[in-house]
Structure formats: structure tokens, C-alpha cells
Design a protein around this motif. Structure first.
Motif, PDB file in Angstrom:
ATOM      1  N   LYS B  37       1.124  -1.281  -0.285  1.00 14.46           N
ATOM      2  CA  LYS B  37      -0.026   0.106  -0.110  1.00 14.46           C
ATOM      3  C   LYS B  37       1.049   1.150  -0.195  1.00 14.46           C
ATOM      4  O   LYS B  37       0.489   2.428  -0.923  1.00 14.46           O
ATOM      5  CB  LYS B  37      -0.902  -0.256   1.279  1.00 14.46           C
ATOM      6  CG  LYS B  37      -2.735  -0.789   0.977  1.00 14.46           C
ATOM      7  CD  LYS B  37      -2.910  -0.272   2.274  1.00 14.46           C
ATOM      8  CE  LYS B  37      -4.321  -1.345   2.565  1.00 14.46           C
ATOM      9  NZ  LYS B  37      -5.271  -1.097   3.262  1.00 14.46           N
ATOM     10  N   ASP B  40       1.844   1.920  -3.468  1.00 10.19           N
ATOM     11  CA  ASP B  40       1.090   2.087  -4.453  1.00 10.19           C
ATOM     12  C   ASP B  40       1.444   3.978  -3.687  1.00 10.19           C
ATOM     13  O   ASP B  40       0.365   4.694  -4.738  1.00 10.19           O
ATOM     14  CB  ASP B  40      -0.070   2.168  -4.560  1.00 10.19           C
ATOM     15  CG  ASP B  40      -0.178   0.233  -4.568  1.00 10.19           C
ATOM     16  OD1 ASP B  40       1.087  -0.155  -4.864  1.00 10.19           O
ATOM     17  OD2 ASP B  40      -1.085  -0.688  -3.979  1.00 10.19           O
ATOM     18  N   GLU B  41       0.869   4.176  -2.549  1.00 15.50           N
ATOM     19  CA  GLU B  41       1.060   5.472  -2.082  1.00 15.50           C
ATOM     20  C   GLU B  41       1.957   6.844  -3.254  1.00 15.50           C
ATOM     21  O   GLU B  41       1.601   7.994  -3.453  1.00 15.50           O
ATOM     22  CB  GLU B  41       0.729   6.026  -0.768  1.00 15.50           C
ATOM     23  CG  GLU B  41       0.032   7.236  -0.226  1.00 15.50           C
ATOM     24  CD  GLU B  41       0.662   7.227   1.326  1.00 15.50           C
ATOM     25  OE1 GLU B  41       0.173   6.647   1.966  1.00 15.50           O
ATOM     26  OE2 GLU B  41       0.781   8.288   1.931  1.00 15.50           O
ATOM     27  N   TYR B  43       3.321   5.703  -5.527  1.00 14.74           N
ATOM     28  CA  TYR B  43       3.154   5.584  -7.375  1.00 14.74           C
ATOM     29  C   TYR B  43       2.161   7.083  -7.272  1.00 14.74           C
ATOM     30  O   TYR B  43       2.930   7.992  -8.412  1.00 14.74           O
ATOM     31  CB  TYR B  43       2.785   5.040  -8.227  1.00 14.74           C
ATOM     32  CG  TYR B  43       2.982   4.574  -9.174  1.00 14.74           C
ATOM     33  CD1 TYR B  43       4.186   3.964  -9.965  1.00 14.74           C
ATOM     34  CD2 TYR B  43       1.422   4.673  -9.657  1.00 14.74           C
ATOM     35  CE1 TYR B  43       3.388   4.399 -11.112  1.00 14.74           C
ATOM     36  CE2 TYR B  43       1.255   4.745 -11.181  1.00 14.74           C
ATOM     37  CZ  TYR B  43       3.025   4.842 -12.189  1.00 14.74           C
ATOM     38  OH  TYR B  43       2.239   5.175 -13.082  1.00 14.74           O
ATOM     39  N   ARG B  44       1.113   6.942  -6.512  1.00 18.55           N
ATOM     40  CA  ARG B  44       0.054   7.492  -6.613  1.00 18.55           C
ATOM     41  C   ARG B  44       0.535   9.705  -6.646  1.00 18.55           C
ATOM     42  O   ARG B  44       0.422  10.878  -7.307  1.00 18.55           O
ATOM     43  CB  ARG B  44      -1.053   7.929  -5.627  1.00 18.55           C
ATOM     44  CG  ARG B  44      -2.075   6.255  -6.201  1.00 18.55           C
ATOM     45  CD  ARG B  44      -3.464   7.024  -5.811  1.00 18.55           C
ATOM     46  NE  ARG B  44      -3.274   6.254  -4.640  1.00 18.55           N
ATOM     47  CZ  ARG B  44      -2.741   5.327  -3.659  1.00 18.55           C
ATOM     48  NH1 ARG B  44      -2.771   4.179  -4.376  1.00 18.55           N
ATOM     49  NH2 ARG B  44      -2.853   4.901  -2.350  1.00 18.55           N
ATOM     50  N   THR B  45       1.751   9.441  -5.591  1.00 20.23           N
ATOM     51  CA  THR B  45       2.202  10.902  -5.265  1.00 20.23           C
ATOM     52  C   THR B  45       3.325  11.818  -7.021  1.00 20.23           C
ATOM     53  O   THR B  45       2.864  12.668  -6.581  1.00 20.23           O
ATOM     54  CB  THR B  45       2.681  10.995  -4.345  1.00 20.23           C
ATOM     55  OG1 THR B  45       2.118  10.330  -3.147  1.00 20.23           O
ATOM     56  CG2 THR B  45       3.083  12.063  -3.531  1.00 20.23           C
ATOM     57  N   GLU B  47       2.787  10.353  -9.466  1.00 20.64           N
ATOM     58  CA  GLU B  47       1.608  10.892 -10.675  1.00 20.64           C
ATOM     59  C   GLU B  47       1.165  11.891 -10.982  1.00 20.64           C
ATOM     60  O   GLU B  47       0.800  12.491 -11.622  1.00 20.64           O
ATOM     61  CB  GLU B  47       0.598   9.304 -10.572  1.00 20.64           C
ATOM     62  CG  GLU B  47       0.363   8.973 -11.786  1.00 20.64           C
ATOM     63  CD  GLU B  47      -0.930   7.888 -12.084  1.00 20.64           C
ATOM     64  OE1 GLU B  47      -1.561   8.262 -10.563  1.00 20.64           O
ATOM     65  OE2 GLU B  47      -1.113   7.318 -12.878  1.00 20.64           O
ATOM     66  N   ALA B  48       0.863  12.032  -9.759  1.00 24.56           N
ATOM     67  CA  ALA B  48      -0.329  13.607  -9.463  1.00 24.56           C
ATOM     68  C   ALA B  48       0.788  14.326 -10.035  1.00 24.56           C
ATOM     69  O   ALA B  48       0.834  15.897 -10.578  1.00 24.56           O
ATOM     70  CB  ALA B  48      -0.521  13.492  -7.809  1.00 24.56           C
ATOM     71  N   ASN B  52       4.795   9.181 -14.386  1.00 22.34           N
ATOM     72  CA  ASN B  52       4.625   7.928 -13.638  1.00 22.34           C
ATOM     73  C   ASN B  52       5.114   7.102 -15.064  1.00 22.34           C
ATOM     74  O   ASN B  52       6.267   7.738 -16.041  1.00 22.34           O
ATOM     75  CB  ASN B  52       2.515   8.229 -14.516  1.00 22.34           C
ATOM     76  CG  ASN B  52       3.560   9.078 -16.050  1.00 22.34           C
ATOM     77  OD1 ASN B  52       4.128   8.206 -16.836  1.00 22.34           O
ATOM     78  ND2 ASN B  52       2.469   9.808 -16.303  1.00 22.34           N
ATOM     79  N   TYR B  70       5.363  -2.443  -9.886  1.00 19.81           N
ATOM     80  CA  TYR B  70       5.283  -1.341 -11.099  1.00 19.81           C
ATOM     81  C   TYR B  70       7.074  -1.077 -10.406  1.00 19.81           C
ATOM     82  O   TYR B  70       7.431  -0.799 -11.767  1.00 19.81           O
ATOM     83  CB  TYR B  70       5.455   0.002 -10.787  1.00 19.81           C
ATOM     84  CG  TYR B  70       5.219   1.121  -9.471  1.00 19.81           C
ATOM     85  CD1 TYR B  70       6.141   1.722  -9.484  1.00 19.81           C
ATOM     86  CD2 TYR B  70       4.281   0.669  -8.603  1.00 19.81           C
ATOM     87  CE1 TYR B  70       6.448   2.307  -8.162  1.00 19.81           C
ATOM     88  CE2 TYR B  70       4.599   1.178  -7.617  1.00 19.81           C
ATOM     89  CZ  TYR B  70       5.455   1.927  -6.987  1.00 19.81           C
ATOM     90  OH  TYR B  70       5.748   3.127  -5.823  1.00 19.81           O
TER      91      TYR B  70
END
Lengths: 384, 249
Positions: B37, B40-41, B43-45, B47-48, B52, B70
């Protein structure tokens, strides 16, 4: 036909273990005799000449250690605890059905454990000299072999003749030559096979009663690998880092150390423990006038950290590093093995002086430190 | 192209994004229960921020390196700390990484790892030891260091974290000043770390990991090693930086 009983807990065993017990039981019921051995110093030719099968009983599993710790101290070598634990828990068919066990005064842990093991199963202990250096050492060891010969003759009601000893020496030399041929397949770049594949084959060999069968198995393996090499096939990528594995007997850490090396970009090209080339390249003079003396002389030549001094082990490792074009040396020290652990200081120094990276891993058979061991091994291989 | 290094340690997860050899963004999180998790967090940070998998390569390291689905590659923290420290300090020397569950000494020469040492299973001399003690004393790490500076020398003799905690409890019971206990706690870690690091000696030492911005720890380590121990604020991210550099290579 003599009938043999199975352990009381037999019904609880898994199928593979049950099958193992039935196989050994059948061997015994057909008149087979078994001597359990625990060391490369054990002169197998004497048992061969007495018509007694030898099997390696060195414990390689964590499974029986909790049982062993009911009697033995926790802070002891896992090999010793595991070996004793198998006898205590009656979980090993070879130990269970062995007619006797043959040990040596090697390390302190083993020789004292044998006193306790003798309460469970007759354990005959050969008194090994502390070193090869003294002029009388060879005579002492020869006398020890004479005593063992006498004991075997009494116990099994046989006569061990020189002819039988000579035939056994010839046969064992053939096995040694076959093994050395297998080891030397790894000189190739890339090597012929995974080191762990070889380690597993060697472990399997110690449970094969028939020496001819062992020779055939090894020769078949060599044949197959040679053919693959000639056809340019190797299961190992060229980029794999070539590792020499030295130190304590490694059969109990094939997964924990061996496979981790080979799953992280390394390949074991030289097995420099007592089951490897350093022991098996020593041959018996088959034509010696006194064949028993030739046998005893050969066995005393073996290098082990229980000897003081033991510089020949280092000299041999140095040769192996060159012969096998080794990129890095990993030394396995089993927890509480003082002799290899102390000697590791000399080994590390010698290896680093050659400009070859060296890493010592002190571990046991449990999985408690698997994470750390994996990180260390992976980092070591990345460093090469 | 961006290079992202993700260092999922036992306590903290660190991540950096690099571009053209410069660190452009850092992330620091508690690893928590699920490394997956946390990964994943991270990655999203990124990505924003427009980073990516289309424009970045990812390398994971640390205990959670296998939990980063990833990641293009996974490399051990030893190699990554070596790379990262070489980027940050640009000198030969020994890296001291005091991590959450293990402490490492890495000898560096011309940017390459020459030798390394790691503590055994035991948590003495690691971040875990300090975490247990700060919790027991009701302090943060900063407060512990500040108090220790004012403390009188006392010795906590147990190396084992569990026994040392009992020792601290009995010191509290005896009314020993908190400053003195703080002093003893930090000395215990310094002693253990120095004992380990003595196996990979260097002319200079660089501290990485969560304690890199603690001046008192740097001072005590320098004194015990009788050599300068330096650090920089980014040294907390040394493993992640090393991973990002490897993502480029």
C-alpha cells in the motif's frame, strides 16, 4: 528373515518419510547391515570390506532441533543438534535402522554429543589426532583404524581381509575420481550446472547404500552435463558471478544460502567444504603393500578446521580460487562452530590478499535470519 | 525521463524522483503494515506531479523492495546506500546507515562498495532500540538528543533491547534524571554502532538514515570513532537516491 520394528510414531509420518523407513527396513530384513557416519574422516573402506553399507547421518534439518534441545544446549552447532535430534526423535530411517554409528573426536561439540548418542545407539568413536604435524600422528591414526577393524569384525562376525580392503579402496577411488570430474565441470565459463544441483546430488549420494550405484549416478550426471556443454548449452547465464563456498558442511543450508546465491545472480562454481574437491581429490594408493596403512594415511591428509594448524586448507582454497576463476568467496559458519569461525579470520585475510571479495555468514538451520541472509548475499553479489 | 528510487525500510519508506542528475522531489512515509500500500501511495504521489511509468524508470530497495509491483528492478539497500552516499558526499569513506531494524557499515572507494557489514538478528544499535527507548521515556528523538547533551554519564549495560528497556525502567524507578538516562541510551547505540563499524574502518565517515540530521548523534559518533562523521539533510534518502541513480544506469 529377521524382522525389524518401526518407530512408535511411524503412523504420524508423512508418506515420503514412511517410504524411506520401509525401504531401509526392507534392506535390513534382506540381511543388509548399516553403519552411520558423520564425517569425511570416516574410513568407509573398512565398512565396505566388512560388507556393511555406510550412510551419512549429518543432520541438515531444523525439524529435529527442538527435540535435541531437550537434552543438548541451545548454543550448539545446528548440525550436531539436528543429528542428535534425528536419533532422539526416531525420525531418520538411516539412524533408526543403523547397526552402529561411527564418529571421530573432531570438534568438541561432536565428540561430547557422541557420548549421549551412544545412549540411543551404539556409537564407536575413532580418536583423531589434533593435527597431521607430529611424526607419530600417522601411527596413531593407523592404530585407530586397526581398532575399528577389530570392532567391526567382532560386531558383524566377519573378517576384513586385505583383498577386500584393496577392492574397496579401488572402488572408492573410482567414486572420488567421478566426483572430481563432476566438480571440474564447473571450471567452464559458464559452468555446467548450478552448484546447488550438485550439492543436492551429493546429499542424495550419502543415502545410497551401494557404492557402484553411487558411481553410476555421478558418472551419468557428468556424461549428461558434458554433452550439454559440448552442444553449447548451460543453464547458467554467462553474467553469473562465480562463487566459491567454503567453511562448515553446507548440506543444511543448501536452500538458505546456496539457492539464495543462485537466485540472486551468482553461481557456486566450487564447493570448498568437506564434501567437495578438497577431500575427494585425495586418493588412496591402491597398490600399497600395507593397504590399511595407505587408507589411514589418506584419511589423515584431509584438511579440517578441527586440526591445528590447518594451513593446508587455506593453501588449497587459494588454488581453487584460481582454478575456478572465482569472483567472490562466501564462508558459511554454522552457529557455535568455533573452529571454522576462528579460522575464518585467516581465511578472510588470505582471500582478500588475493584481491577477491570475501564474506562470512554465521547462521543456523532456522529461518529466523533468512531476510538478513538474503540481503547480505544479494548485496555481496551486486558488489562483485 | 525521470528516475525514481523507492526505499521501503522496516520503519520508514523513502522515495525520490530525479531528473538530469538532480533530486527534484522527495517523499517520506511510515512504512506501516503493508509495504504494498505504501508503494502504491508513493506511485500516486509522483503521478500527481506528472511522473508515471510512461516517463520514469523505477528501482526499489530496502526490505520492502519485492513489494513494489511497478518497479523495473530491485536492488539491495547496501548497493543503493553506497551509490546514494557517493552521490551526496563524493568522497571515499565509510557509510554508516542506522536503519529501523539494522545498521550497516559500507566501505566506499571511487563510488564502489568494497566491503560491508550488517548487524546480526539483534536490534542493539539500530533505530528500533531508540524507538523503544523514546517511547518508554515519552520523548521524541529530538528531545532525547537534546536531553542527552545535558545528562551525566551513566551506562546502560544490556545490549539486548528488551533487557535494556528493563534496565531503563529500573533507572526510572530509582529516580535517575531523564537527562542521564537519555545520555546512557544514546551512548549504548553509539557504542554498538562503533563496534560494528570498526570492521569496515575508513578515514571519513558519512551518516545516512533517519538520524542524519541529529547533531548530537553525529558529535558522539565522531568522538567515538575519533574521525569526522558528517551528513547532509538528504542523507535520509541515500538509499532512494542510490536506487534512482541505478534506474538511470
Amino acid at each position: 528373515m529377521e524382522a525389524f520394528e518401526l518407530p512408535k510414531t511411524f503412523d504420524e509420518f508423512v508418506e515420503a518419510r514412511k517410504a524411506g523407513f520401509m525401504r531401509v527396513k526392507e534392506f535390513k530384513e534382506n540381511g543388509g547391515k548399516i553403519a552411520g557416519c558423520l564425517c569425511s574422516y570416516t574410513p568407509s573402506e573398512l565398512m565396505d570390506a566388512a560388507g556393511v553399507a555406510t550412510v551419512g547421518l549429518c543432520g541438515t534439518s531444523n525439524e529435529t532441533i527442538p527435540d535435541a534441545e531437550k537434552v543438548l544446549p541451545k548454543n550448539l552447532c545446528p548440525l550436531i543438534k539436528s543429528t542428535y535430534g534425528f536419533a532422539y526423535s526416531q525420525k531418520c530411517p538411516y539412524t533408526y535402522f543403523a547397526d552402529m554409528i561411527i564418529g571421530e573426536t573432531t570438534c568438541d561439540g561432536k565428540k561430547k554429543m557422541y557420548e549421549l548418542l551412544n545412549e540411543l545407539k551404539e556409537t564407536y568413536v575413532l580418536h583423531l589426532p589434533q593435527s597431521q604435524e607430529r611424526a607419530y600422528a600417522k601411527d596413531v591414526w593407523y592404530e585407530e583404524l586397526l581398532l575399528l577393524k577389530k570392532r567391526l569384525e567382532e560386531k558383524f562376525g566377519v573378517e576384513i581381509t586385505d583383498d577386500n580392503l584393496r577392492a574397496a579402496a579401488k572402488k572408492r577411488n573410482r567414486l572420488r575420481r567421478a566426483l572430481c570430474e563432476m566438480y571440474e565441470l564447473q571450471v567452464n565459463c559458464p559452468p555446467a550446472m548450478k552448484g546447488t544441483e550438485m550439492m543436492l546430488a551429493l546429499q542424495q549420494g550419502t543415502f545410497t547404500f551401494d557404492v557402484d550405484q553411487q558411481i553410476a549416478n555421478v558418472e551419468a550426471k557428468v556424461e549428461k552435463a558434458k554433452k550439454a556443454l559440448e552442444e553449447g548449452e548451460s543453464p547458467i547465464p554467462k553474467s553469473a558471478k562465480r562463487v566459491l563456498l567454503t567453511g562448515c558442511p553446507s548440506a543444511g543450508v543448501i536452500q538458505k544460502v546456496g539457492m539464495v546465491i543462485e537466485n540472486n545472480g551468482g553461481v557456486i562454481v566450487c564447493l570448498d567444504d568437506c564434501g567437495g574437491e578438497r577431500t575427494n581429490k585425495l586418493m588412496i594408493d591402491e597398490n600399497a603393500e600395507n593397504i590399511l596403512r595407505a587408507i589411514s594415511d589418506r584419511y589423515l591428509e584431509i584438511n579440517c578446521s578441527v586440526m591445528t594448524s590447518n594451513d593446508k586448507r587455506l593453501e588449497n582454497t587459494k588454488k581453487m580460487i584460481e582454478k575456478y576463476k572465482v569472483d567472490g568467496v562466501v564462508e558459511v559458519v554454522l552457529q557455535a562452530c568455533h573452529t571454522f569461525n576462528v579460522e575464518a579470520a585467516k581465511m578472510g585475510r588470505m582471500v582478500e590478499e588475493l584481491g577477491v571479495p570475501y564474506m562470512k555468514l554465521e547462521t543456523d538451520y532456522s529461518s529466523t535470519d533468512s531476510g538478513q541472509i538474503e540481503t547480505r548475499i544479494a548485496a555481496f553479489i551486486e558488489m562483485l | 525521463m525521470y528516475q525514481v528510487g523507492i526505499d521501503i525500510g522496516s520503519s520508514a519508506a523513502k522515495a525520490v524522483a530525479m531528473k538530469d542528475g538532480e533530486v527534484i522531489k522527495t517523499i517520506l512515509l511510515n512504512t506501516g503494515f503493508s509495504s504494498r500500500k505504501t508503494a502504491d501511495e508513493i506511485y500516486r504521489t509522483f503521478e500527481a506531479e506528472g511522473i508515471n511509468s510512461d516517463n520514469a524508470r523505477y528501482v526499489a530497495t530496502g526490505y520492502g523492495r519485492i513489494s513494489v509491483p511497478y518497479a523495473n528492478d530491485a536492488v539491495t539497500e547496501i548497493t543503493c546506500h553506497g551509490k546514494g552516499a557517493n552521490y551526496l558526499f563524493k568522497e571515499n569513506g565509510t557509510v554508516i546507515d542506522i536503519g529501523g531494524q539494522d545498521t550497516k557499515g559500507i566501505s566506499l572507494k571511487n563510488g564502489r562498495v568494497m566491503k560491508f557489514i550488517m548487524n546480526d538478528k539483534c536490534s542493539a544499535g539500530t533505530g528500533k532500540f531508540l524507538e523503544v527507548m523514546t517511547n518508554r521515556l515519552g520523548l521524541t528523538q529530538d528531545e532525547l538528543s537534546k536531553l542527552a547533551r545535558q545528562g551525566n554519564p551513566i551506562t546502560i549495560s544490556s545490549m539486548c533491547t528488551v533487557f535494556a528497556e528493563s534496565e531503563v525502567i529500573s533507572l526510572i524507578g530509582k529516580g535517575t534524571p531523564r537527562e542521564d538516562i537519555a545520555y546512557g541510551v544514546i551512548e549504548s547505540v553509539v557504542t554498538k554502532v562503533v563496534q560494528l563499524i570498526s570492521q569496515v574502518p575508513g578515514e571519513k565517515y558519512f551518516l545516512t538514515g533517519g538520524l542524519c540530521e541529529d547533531p548530537y548523534i553525529l558529535e558522539r559518533l565522531s568522538k567515538a570513532l575519533n574521525s569526522p562523521v558528517t551528513s547532509v539533510p538528504l542523507a535520509r534518502y541515500a538509499g532512494a537516491i542510490g536506487a534512482a541513480i541505478l534506474a538511470e544506469e
